[in-house]
Design a protein around this motif. Structure first.
Motif, mmCIF file in Angstrom:
data_model
loop_
_atom_site.group_PDB
_atom_site.id
_atom_site.type_symbol
_atom_site.label_atom_id
_atom_site.label_comp_id
_atom_site.label_asym_id
_atom_site.label_seq_id
_atom_site.Cartn_x
_atom_site.Cartn_y
_atom_site.Cartn_z
ATOM 1 N N LEU A 263 0.820 -1.214 0.000
ATOM 2 C CA LEU A 263 0.000 0.000 0.000
ATOM 3 C C LEU A 263 0.852 1.262 0.000
ATOM 4 C CD1 LEU A 263 -2.729 -1.149 2.546
ATOM 5 C CD2 LEU A 263 -2.953 -1.012 0.057
ATOM 6 N N ALA A 264 1.873 1.284 0.826
ATOM 7 C CA ALA A 264 2.830 2.392 0.848
ATOM 8 C C ALA A 264 4.117 1.845 1.440
ATOM 9 C CB ALA A 264 2.317 3.569 1.665
ATOM 10 N N ASN A 265 5.225 2.115 0.796
ATOM 11 C CA ASN A 265 6.494 1.573 1.266
ATOM 12 C C ASN A 265 6.917 2.226 2.577
ATOM 13 O OD1 ASN A 265 9.051 0.030 0.830
ATOM 14 N ND2 ASN A 265 9.918 2.096 0.777
ATOM 15 N N GLU A 266 7.239 1.403 3.561
ATOM 16 C CA GLU A 266 7.808 1.836 4.842
ATOM 17 C C GLU A 266 6.990 2.982 5.451
ATOM 18 O OE1 GLU A 266 11.972 2.604 4.100
ATOM 19 O OE2 GLU A 266 12.452 0.460 4.064
ATOM 20 N N ASN A 267 5.702 2.748 5.610
ATOM 21 C CA ASN A 267 4.808 3.812 6.064
ATOM 22 C C ASN A 267 4.338 3.643 7.494
ATOM 23 O OD1 ASN A 267 3.167 1.570 5.281
ATOM 24 N ND2 ASN A 267 1.374 2.901 5.191
ATOM 25 N N GLY A 268 5.061 2.861 8.299
ATOM 26 C CA GLY A 268 4.719 2.777 9.714
ATOM 27 C C GLY A 268 4.917 4.129 10.384
ATOM 28 N N ILE A 269 4.035 4.478 11.301
ATOM 29 C CA ILE A 269 4.052 5.811 11.913
ATOM 30 C C ILE A 269 5.342 6.052 12.687
ATOM 31 C CG2 ILE A 269 2.931 7.245 13.685
ATOM 32 C CD1 ILE A 269 0.260 6.050 12.764
ATOM 33 N N GLU A 270 5.770 5.087 13.476
ATOM 34 C CA GLU A 270 6.994 5.271 14.258
ATOM 35 C C GLU A 270 8.210 5.392 13.353
ATOM 36 O OE1 GLU A 270 9.860 5.467 17.363
ATOM 37 O OE2 GLU A 270 7.766 6.033 17.176
ATOM 38 N N PHE A 271 8.318 4.513 12.369
ATOM 39 C CA PHE A 271 9.485 4.583 11.484
ATOM 40 C C PHE A 271 9.493 5.889 10.691
ATOM 41 C CE2 PHE A 271 11.689 3.854 7.454
ATOM 42 C CZ PHE A 271 12.933 3.466 7.937
ATOM 43 N N ASP A 272 8.330 6.327 10.237
ATOM 44 C CA ASP A 272 8.271 7.584 9.506
ATOM 45 C C ASP A 272 8.763 8.736 10.384
ATOM 46 O OD1 ASP A 272 7.191 8.957 6.966
ATOM 47 O OD2 ASP A 272 6.245 10.108 8.576
ATOM 48 N N ASN B 268 8.612 -2.760 7.113
ATOM 49 C CA ASN B 268 9.907 -2.708 7.810
ATOM 50 C C ASN B 268 9.656 -2.459 9.291
ATOM 51 O OD1 ASN B 268 9.156 0.038 7.657
ATOM 52 N ND2 ASN B 268 11.292 0.694 7.734
ATOM 53 N N TRP B 269 10.758 -2.416 10.016
ATOM 54 C CA TRP B 269 10.708 -2.111 11.452
ATOM 55 C C TRP B 269 10.089 -3.273 12.235
ATOM 56 C CZ3 TRP B 269 14.137 0.994 12.660
ATOM 57 C CH2 TRP B 269 14.167 1.692 13.857
ATOM 58 N N PRO B 270 10.908 -4.275 12.608
ATOM 59 C CA PRO B 270 10.375 -5.516 13.195
ATOM 60 C C PRO B 270 10.134 -5.417 14.703
ATOM 61 C CG PRO B 270 12.748 -5.685 12.943
ATOM 62 C CD PRO B 270 12.372 -4.338 12.392
ATOM 63 N N THR B 271 9.329 -4.443 15.121
ATOM 64 C CA THR B 271 9.061 -4.257 16.532
ATOM 65 C C THR B 271 7.785 -4.991 16.939
ATOM 66 O OG1 THR B 271 7.832 -2.222 16.083
ATOM 67 C CG2 THR B 271 10.187 -1.996 16.564
ATOM 68 N N VAL B 272 7.588 -5.097 18.247
ATOM 69 C CA VAL B 272 6.358 -5.720 18.749
ATOM 70 C C VAL B 272 5.141 -4.946 18.255
ATOM 71 C CG1 VAL B 272 5.060 -6.321 20.835
ATOM 72 C CG2 VAL B 272 7.556 -6.645 20.770
ATOM 73 N N GLN B 273 5.242 -3.611 18.284
ATOM 74 C CA GLN B 273 4.114 -2.773 17.850
ATOM 75 C C GLN B 273 3.776 -2.998 16.388
ATOM 76 O OE1 GLN B 273 4.693 0.773 15.973
ATOM 77 N NE2 GLN B 273 2.705 -0.001 15.297
ATOM 78 N N THR B 274 4.787 -2.984 15.522
ATOM 79 C CA THR B 274 4.488 -3.149 14.098
ATOM 80 C C THR B 274 3.990 -4.561 13.800
ATOM 81 O OG1 THR B 274 6.841 -3.603 13.709
ATOM 82 C CG2 THR B 274 6.067 -1.365 13.281
ATOM 83 N N GLY B 275 4.439 -5.541 14.575
ATOM 84 C CA GLY B 275 3.927 -6.896 14.406
ATOM 85 C C GLY B 275 2.424 -6.948 14.626
ATOM 86 N N LEU B 276 1.944 -6.234 15.639
ATOM 87 C CA LEU B 276 0.507 -6.191 15.887
ATOM 88 C C LEU B 276 -0.222 -5.461 14.756
ATOM 89 C CD1 LEU B 276 0.430 -5.427 19.721
ATOM 90 C CD2 LEU B 276 0.075 -7.622 18.582
ATOM 91 N N SER B 277 0.398 -4.439 14.195
ATOM 92 C CA SER B 277 -0.239 -3.713 13.087
ATOM 93 C C SER B 277 -0.335 -4.566 11.829
ATOM 94 C CB SER B 277 0.536 -2.426 12.781
ATOM 95 O OG SER B 277 0.418 -1.491 13.834
ATOM 96 N N ARG B 278 0.560 -5.534 11.681
ATOM 97 C CA ARG B 278 0.584 -6.363 10.465
ATOM 98 C C ARG B 278 -0.295 -7.601 10.553
ATOM 99 N NH1 ARG B 278 6.239 -4.507 10.103
ATOM 100 N NH2 ARG B 278 6.820 -5.946 11.762
ATOM 101 N N ARG B 279 -0.892 -7.889 11.683
ATOM 102 C CA ARG B 279 -1.476 -9.215 11.877
ATOM 103 C C ARG B 279 -2.698 -9.492 11.006
ATOM 104 N NH1 ARG B 279 -3.569 -8.380 18.103
ATOM 105 N NH2 ARG B 279 -5.234 -6.875 17.666
ATOM 106 N N ASP B 280 -3.387 -8.472 10.496
ATOM 107 C CA ASP B 280 -4.580 -8.704 9.675
ATOM 108 C C ASP B 280 -4.302 -8.633 8.180
ATOM 109 O OD1 ASP B 280 -6.146 -8.975 11.951
ATOM 110 O OD2 ASP B 280 -6.618 -6.836 12.028
ATOM 111 N N LEU B 281 -3.064 -8.404 7.786
ATOM 112 C CA LEU B 281 -2.744 -8.248 6.368
ATOM 113 C C LEU B 281 -2.816 -9.580 5.636
ATOM 114 C CD1 LEU B 281 0.350 -5.873 6.740
ATOM 115 C CD2 LEU B 281 -1.979 -5.223 6.078
#
Length: 722
Positions: A223-232, A333-346
Motif C-alpha cells: 500500500l505504501a512503502n515503509e509507512n509505519g508511523i513510528e518509522f516515519d 519494515n521495522w520488526p518491533t512488537v508494535q508493528t507486528g501487531l499492526s501487520r497481523r490482519d494483512l
C-alpha cells in the motif's frame, strides 16, 4: 600546506592504499553483461517461467504460502528483481531495452519483479498534481507487458515517494514530505493516495489491454512503502525538532479520552502528567523522547496500532473496489512488537532488512565493515521474527551493502535461510539486479554504489547462487515450526523500539519461526509470552521430545547452529556458513584455519575470505551424478580509484570510477568424484565459456584462481567425462 593539511592528505593516501594495490585488484574486462542464451549462466531451461494467466495467478494457498491458482497446494518460491530506477540510474528503458532487460531477467532465474518509486519517476519534473510524464508512463506500461511475456509477475507500491503525485517537487527520492504519515490521519491525503491508485494502477495498459490492478501478473501491492508511523517519525528526526509530528497530538488525545474517562484516571495509569496536561482540554503531550521508556510510550504504541490497522483496511478496500484480487501488504519494515501487531490482519507480510546499512552516497558516509556471521545473521533473524505464520512472507528489500568486504556472505546467508524458513519471495534491493552493460552514461552507473547491485560482481554472484539455492529449491524447508506466541496489546511494553529478543530469534538458524496468535497457556511447543525463555532451553526440550534430531550439533553457547535438516551450519566464532545439499555445496568464510569438507566439495586452502559454491547444472541436479557444475568463487570488488578516509575502509571519501576491480584470490579444491577426463573453464560475467585452464584424469583436485587469462571472473564450469 600547514601541518593539519599534511596530516589530512596523509590520511587520505594511506586510507586508499588497499584499493590501489594493483597486484591484488584485477580490472574487469567485460563491457556487455547480457547473459548469452544457452551459456552456463542461462538458467531458463531448468527454471522456466510459465505463461501468466488465470491459472498461473499467484494466490495464498491453504497453508498460507504462495501458490499458483491452478495448484494451490503446491508452494512456489519467487526470486524477485528489484526495479527501483530513477533518472540518476537511467530511468525506465525504451521498448527495445525493456524487451532485452525482461528477457535477461528470465535467463537469470527471476520470476517476479518489484517496481519501486514509480510515482517519483512518473512525476519527475512535473509541476501539476497527477500530471504523469507521458513517455515515462508509456515505458512503464511497456516494461510491465515485457515482464509478463517473460513469465515475470509484478509487485508494486501504491506509494513509494513521500511526495506522492503532487507537482512542483524536485526531491521525490528524498525523505522529505509527510504524506506517508498523513494518509493515516487526513482525509485530503488519503484522497490523494486513492486518486494515485485510480490514475496509475487502474489505468488501462495499452500493451496488455487491461489495467495493472486487474492483471493476473500483479501478485502483490504494498500500500505504501515503509509507512509505519513510528518509522516515519524516525526518518524525519532532526536536531531540535520534537520526535513526533504535532499532527498526532489531537487524534492521540481523542484516543486517550475514549480509553481513560478522566485526567485523574490517566494520571493514575501514567503517574507523570504535567500541570498543563488535561484530558478534558485535549492537552496531553506526545512523548518528548522516543527512546525513553514510559507508560506514555506504551499507550502511544497501542494508539499507533489502533490507527494503522484500520488505515490498512481502508486503503485495501480502495484496491478491492477497483477490482484487485491479489495480495495486499504494508508496514514492510521495522520488526518491533508494535508493528507486528499492526501487520497481523494483512493478506501477506512484507519486510525490508539490511546488514551494515549506509545512509547515502556523499563523502563521509560510513559503514561498520562487519561480517553478518559475527552476529549470527541478525538482519535475517529480525525479519524472520516479524513473520506471521499462516501468511505469505515476502522480503521486499534486503542487502548486505557495498562496500562491506564481507558482502559475499549475502549470496548464501539470505537464500539459504529464506529456503529453510519457507519464505515466499526474496528480493535483493537495488536500482536493478542486472545491467545490460558497463559504462552506461548515468550518474549512478559510473561506479559501484550502495543499493546498486547490478555492477557488483560479488553481489551478482550471490544472486546467481540464490537462483539455485532458493528458487530451484536446493535448500529444503525446515520440518519444524517454532511459533512465537502473541496475545495482543498486552504484549506491548514501555519501550517503543522493543522487538523479539535476539537470544530467541537465533531459533531461526535451526527451524521455521514466526508469530502466532495464541494463548500461551495452550501453546504446545514454541516461545511463550512473556519472553523469559532462552533458545538453548527450548532446543533442549525439542531434543527431549524428539522434534529436533538427536544428532543435531547446535550449541548456542559456542555459537554453532545446525538447521534441523542438517543442510546448513553457521559457526559464529569461525565466521563460517556451510551449506551441504544434494544439488549445491557452498561455504562463506572470513577465515579458513582448516579445510572445510562439505561432502562432495572440500575446500583445502584459501588465501582470503570468500564465497565458494559448487552447483550441479544437469537435470536432475545431483552433485553425486551430474557431469556439469557451476563453480562460484567470489572475493571482493571495488571501483578504480576508490578513496577512504580511514585505513579500515569504513568511511568513504570517493567512490571512484569504472572499471570494477575484483580482489585476486586463490582456493585449493578437491571433489569426492573421479572422471575419465575432466576440465575446468572460466565463464565470463556474460556467460561466455572461455578455454579450459585445468584438464585432468581420475581424481579431481585443482587450485582455482580468479585471475584468468581473459580477466577476472566469479564463475567457472567444471565438466566431467567417463
Amino acid at each position: 600546506m600547514n601541518s593539519r593539511s599534511l596530516l589530512a592528505a596523509a590520511a587520505l593516501f594511506f586510507g586508499c592504499l588497499s584499493a590501489r594495490a594493483s597486484d591484488q585488484w584485477l580490472p574487469v574486462r567485460e563491457i556487455s553483461l547480457e547473459v548469452r542464451a544457452g551459456s552456463p549462466l542461462d538458467f531458463s531451461s531448468f527454471l522456466p517461467n510459465e505463461t501468466i494467466n488465470a491459472g498461473h495467478r499467484l494466490i495464498a494457498g491453504p497453508k498460507g504460502q504462495l501458490a499458483f491458482a491452478e495448484a494451490p497446494e503446491k508452494p512456489v518460491r519467487m526470486l524477485c528483481a528489484s526495479l527501483a530506477w530513477s533518472p540518476a540510474s537511467g530511468g525506465f528503458p525504451d521498448h527495445d531495452g525493456a524487451d532485452r532487460y525482461a528477457r535477461q531477467l528470465a535467463l537469470h532465474g527471476y520470476n517476479i519483479a518489484r517496481l519501486h518509486f514509480t510515482d517519483a519517476s512518473l512525476m519527475f519534473g512535473r509541476q501539476k498534481d497527477f500530471d504523469f510524464d507521458p513517455e515515462t508512463l508509456d515505458r512503464i506500461h511497456y516494461l510491465l507487458a515485457a515482464l509478463k511475456r517473460n513469465g515475470i509477475h509484478w509487485i508494486m507500491d501504491g506509494l513509494s515517494s513521500p511526495r506522492g503525485a503532487y507537482g512542483g517537487y524536485e526531491d521525490r527520492w528524498d525523505a522529505n514530505g509527510n504524506l506517508k504519515l498523513l494518509i493515516h490521519l487526513d482525509q485530503v491525503a488519503f484522497a490523494h493516495w486513492k486518486t494515485l491508485q485510480e490514475k496509475f494502477l487502474a489505468r488501462v495498459n495499452p500493451y496488455t489491454g487491461i489495467a495493472p490492478i486487474r492483471d493476473d501478473a500483479l501478485a502483490l501491492v504494498i500500500l505504501a512503502n515503509e509507512n509505519g508511523i513510528e518509522f516515519d517519525g524516525i526518518v524525519h528526526d532532526r536536531p531540535g525538532k520534537p520526535p513526533y509530528d504535532p499532527v498526532l497530538a489531537a487524534p492521540f488525545n481523542h484516543w486517550l479520552a475514549k480509553r481513560y474517562t478522566s485526567t485523574e484516571a490517566l494520571a493514575k495509569a501514567w503517574g507523570d502528567l504535567e500541570d498543563d496536561e488535561r484530558l478534558e482540554a485535549a492537552s496531553v503531550k506526545l512523548p518528548a523522547d522516543r527512546y525513553a521508556d514510559s507508560p506514555r510510550m506504551r499507550d502511544l504504541q497501542a494508539f499507533i496500532v489502533d490507527v494503522e490497522r484500520p488505515s490498512a483496511a481502508r486503503m485495501s478496500k480502495v484496491l478491492r473496489d477497483l477490482g484487485y484480487r491479489g495480495l495486499i501488504s504494508t508496514y514492510n519494515n521495522w520488526p518491533t512488537v508494535q508493528t507486528g501487531l499492526s501487520r497481523r490482519d494483512l493478506d501477506a507480510v512484507t519486510m525490508n532488512t539490511y546488514h551494515d546499512w549506509v545512509g547515502g552516497y556523499s563523502p563521509g558516509s560510513a559503514l561498520l565493515q562487519a561480517s553478518s556471521l559475527a552476529d549470527s545473521a541478525n538482519y535475517m533473524r529480525m525479519v524472520g521474527a516479524a513473520r506471521w505464520l499462516g501468511k505469505p512472507f515476502i522480503v521486499s528489500e534486503y542487502d548486505h551493502l557495498f562496500w562491506n568486504r564481507y558482502r559475499y556472505e549475502a549470496g548464501l546467508v539470505m537464500p539459504a535461510y529464506a529456503a529453510l524458513q519457507g519464505w515466499d519471495v526474496l528480493c535483493r534491493h537495488g536500482h536493478g539486479p542486472i545491467a545490460l552493460a558497463y559504462g552506461e552514461p548515468f550518474p549512478h552507473k559510473k561506479a559501484m554504489l550502495p543499493y546498486a547491485i547490478a555492477l557488483d560482481p560479488v553481489a551478482r554472484a550471490g544472486e546467481t547462487l540464490a537462483a539455485l539455492v532458493y528458487r530451484r529449491g536446493d535448500v529444503a524447508t525446515s520440518r519444524i515450526t517454532i511459533p512465537f506466541a502473541v496475545r495482543g496489546e498486552e504484549d506491548l511494553g514501555e519501550d517503543m523500539q522493543a522487538r523479539e529478543p535476539e537470544q530467541l530469534t537465533d531459533l531461526a538458524l535451526v527451524g521455521r519461526i514466526g508469530l502466532k496468535r495464541s494463548d500461551p497457556s495452550r501453546l504446545d511447543i514454541g516461545v511463550a509470552q512473556p519472553r523469559t525463555q532462552a533458545s538453548a532451553d527450548i532446543l533442549a526440550e525439542f531434543r527431549d521430545i524428539g522434534i529436533l534430531p538427536t544428532g543435531n550439533a547446535t550449541d548456542v553457547e559456542s555459537g554453532r547452529y545446525e538447521s534441523d535438516t542438517g543442510e546448513i551450519v553457521l559457526q559464529r566464532a569461525a565466521g563460517q556458513l556451510r551449506v551441504s545439499t544434494p544439488s549445491t555445496e557452498a561455504a562463506a568464510f572470513s577465515s579458513l584455519r582448516e579445510p572445510i569438507d562439505l561432502g562432495i566439495l572440500r575446500i583445502e586452502r584459501a588465501d582470503g575470505n570468500a564465497l565458494v559454491a559448487l552447483s550441479a547444472l544437469d537435470t536432475p541436479a545431483s552433485l553425486a551424478d551430474s557431469r556439469r557444475f557451476l563453480l562460484i568463487f567470489a572475493t571482493d570488488a571495488q571501483n578504480t580509484g576508490m578513496v577512504f578516509r580511514d585505513s579500515e575502509e569504513k568511511v568513504i571519501e570517493s567512490f571512484g570510477r569504472l572499471p570494477v576491480l575484483i580482489r585476486k584470490g586463490e582456493v585449493d579444491l578437491t571433489l569426492a568424484r573421479t572422471a575419465g577426463k575432466w576440465k575446468l573453464s572460466p565463464v565470463a560475467l556474460d556467460g561466455t565459456l572461455r578455454p579450459a585452464i585445468e584438464i585432468g584424469k581420475g581424481p579431481i583436485s585443482f587450485r582455482l584462481s580468479n585471475d584468468t587469462p581473459d580477466g577476472p571472473t566469479t564463475y567457472f564450469l567444471l565438466e566431467l567425462e567417463d
